[in-house]
Design an enzyme around this catalytic site. Sequence first.
Site, PDB file in Angstrom:
ATOM      1  N   ASN A  10       0.864  -1.176   0.000  1.00  0.00           N
ATOM      2  CA  ASN A  10       0.000   0.000   0.000  1.00  0.00           C
ATOM      3  C   ASN A  10       0.902   1.228   0.000  1.00  0.00           C
ATOM      4  O   ASN A  10       1.462   1.585   1.028  1.00  0.00           O
ATOM      5  CB  ASN A  10      -0.903  -0.013   1.244  1.00  0.00           C
ATOM      6  CG  ASN A  10      -1.709   1.272   1.369  1.00  0.00           C
ATOM      7  OD1 ASN A  10      -1.850   2.015   0.397  1.00  0.00           O
ATOM      8  ND2 ASN A  10      -2.241   1.527   2.555  1.00  0.00           N
ATOM      9  N   LYS A  12       0.076   4.278  -0.448  1.00  0.00           N
ATOM     10  CA  LYS A  12      -0.585   5.504   0.042  1.00  0.00           C
ATOM     11  C   LYS A  12      -0.323   6.654  -0.954  1.00  0.00           C
ATOM     12  O   LYS A  12      -0.298   6.406  -2.155  1.00  0.00           O
ATOM     13  CB  LYS A  12      -0.111   5.845   1.456  1.00  0.00           C
ATOM     14  CG  LYS A  12      -0.106   4.631   2.364  1.00  0.00           C
ATOM     15  CD  LYS A  12       0.098   4.965   3.814  1.00  0.00           C
ATOM     16  CE  LYS A  12       0.217   3.686   4.605  1.00  0.00           C
ATOM     17  NZ  LYS A  12       0.054   3.876   6.035  1.00  0.00           N
ATOM     18  N   HIS A  97      -9.517   1.354   4.881  1.00  0.00           N
ATOM     19  CA  HIS A  97      -8.236   1.596   5.541  1.00  0.00           C
ATOM     20  C   HIS A  97      -8.443   2.606   6.672  1.00  0.00           C
ATOM     21  O   HIS A  97      -9.253   3.529   6.546  1.00  0.00           O
ATOM     22  CB  HIS A  97      -7.213   2.116   4.523  1.00  0.00           C
ATOM     23  CG  HIS A  97      -5.816   2.131   5.066  1.00  0.00           C
ATOM     24  ND1 HIS A  97      -5.356   3.133   5.888  1.00  0.00           N
ATOM     25  CD2 HIS A  97      -4.793   1.254   4.936  1.00  0.00           C
ATOM     26  CE1 HIS A  97      -4.105   2.869   6.232  1.00  0.00           C
ATOM     27  NE2 HIS A  97      -3.739   1.728   5.675  1.00  0.00           N
ATOM     28  N   GLU A  99      -6.847   5.098   7.557  1.00  0.00           N
ATOM     29  CA  GLU A  99      -6.677   6.507   7.158  1.00  0.00           C
ATOM     30  C   GLU A  99      -7.936   7.025   6.466  1.00  0.00           C
ATOM     31  O   GLU A  99      -8.300   8.194   6.607  1.00  0.00           O
ATOM     32  CB  GLU A  99      -5.427   6.642   6.273  1.00  0.00           C
ATOM     33  CG  GLU A  99      -4.151   6.466   7.096  1.00  0.00           C
ATOM     34  CD  GLU A  99      -2.973   5.881   6.349  1.00  0.00           C
ATOM     35  OE1 GLU A  99      -2.957   5.919   5.105  1.00  0.00           O
ATOM     36  OE2 GLU A  99      -2.056   5.351   7.028  1.00  0.00           O
ATOM     37  N   GLU A 169      -5.598  -4.551  10.797  1.00  0.00           N
ATOM     38  CA  GLU A 169      -4.547  -3.555  10.981  1.00  0.00           C
ATOM     39  C   GLU A 169      -4.815  -2.754  12.252  1.00  0.00           C
ATOM     40  O   GLU A 169      -5.617  -1.808  12.220  1.00  0.00           O
ATOM     41  CB  GLU A 169      -4.518  -2.590   9.796  1.00  0.00           C
ATOM     42  CG  GLU A 169      -4.262  -3.240   8.464  1.00  0.00           C
ATOM     43  CD  GLU A 169      -3.673  -2.250   7.482  1.00  0.00           C
ATOM     44  OE1 GLU A 169      -2.551  -2.482   7.020  1.00  0.00           O
ATOM     45  OE2 GLU A 169      -4.323  -1.214   7.209  1.00  0.00           O
ATOM     46  N   GLY A 175       2.259   2.571  10.535  1.00  0.00           N
ATOM     47  CA  GLY A 175       3.187   3.675  10.315  1.00  0.00           C
ATOM     48  C   GLY A 175       3.897   4.145  11.572  1.00  0.00           C
ATOM     49  O   GLY A 175       4.511   5.204  11.589  1.00  0.00           O
ATOM     50  N   SER A 215       3.313  -1.905  10.440  1.00  0.00           N
ATOM     51  CA  SER A 215       4.765  -1.945  10.606  1.00  0.00           C
ATOM     52  C   SER A 215       5.367  -3.321  10.334  1.00  0.00           C
ATOM     53  O   SER A 215       6.286  -3.754  11.035  1.00  0.00           O
ATOM     54  CB  SER A 215       5.166  -1.413  11.991  1.00  0.00           C
ATOM     55  OG  SER A 215       4.722  -0.080  12.158  1.00  0.00           O
TER      56      SER A 215
END
Length: 254
Positions: A10, A12, A97, A99, A169, A175, A215
């Site tokens: 991904n 992003k 996701h 985000e 996740e 991240g 991560s």
Amino acid sequence: MERKLIIAANWKMNKGPAETVEFLEAFLPGVDAVTDRCDVVVAPPSVSLAAAGALLADSVVALSAQNCSQFDEGAFTGEVSTSMLNELGTQYVILGHSERRSIFGEEDAVINAKVRKALAADLKPIFCIGETIEEREGGRLEDVLRTQVRDGLAELSAQDMNDTVVAYEPVWAIGTGVTASPEQAQEAHAFVRSLLADLFGAEVAAQVRIQYGGSVKPGNSAELMGQPDIDGALVGGASLEPDSFRALIDNAFA
Ligand code: PEP
């Protein structure tokens, strides 16, 4: 039940078309050595899908979008439809996701509409779920996952689930450099699989691939992928360099 690993990059909001081509030219040679044991997917930003699609047309590596609209066409400024993604050779789409949930306010009902729109267009959803650190520490992990799974996958059939990948996740691991321990991840994955069994039956749940994301790096992919209910990874930071992404995949079988 034997489930083939699926490892997805991904990117992003990183890599325009030129950098996408540069990455793939470095990454693709030799990748077919692993694809009998692991499906490999890359998800560039929308503007780079055409460049990636051209290079991946005859490749063992699959192309994913990072989002799609829940609408077909029309006055939806800035959105990308599933038929546009089809035209570029896209096979997967990342939906839900964290985000998208936290920054862009996407709630379970919208994510569900997108999941159903993707499936109707023969795109395989990579459906993301996961709890914040406050939710985990507040003892709400199971409630959060139950709601995200039930509402995000509402109205899907067993066949739809065959075409859907779930990505667990934990938000606190995305991240941040902090990875869930293999035990924490396995426990959450087993719980998610039990939720899928309640909703779709044990047989369907046994074949759904559940990726871990948060991560994942070359140094921890082996331990994570070695857990019985972890069937792959959704990778942000460590997927941005061809060597690191390839090492992460190679190590997953170690
Ligand atoms: C992600 O974006 O889905 C992700 C897991 O990112 P990272 O690997 O950088 O934590």
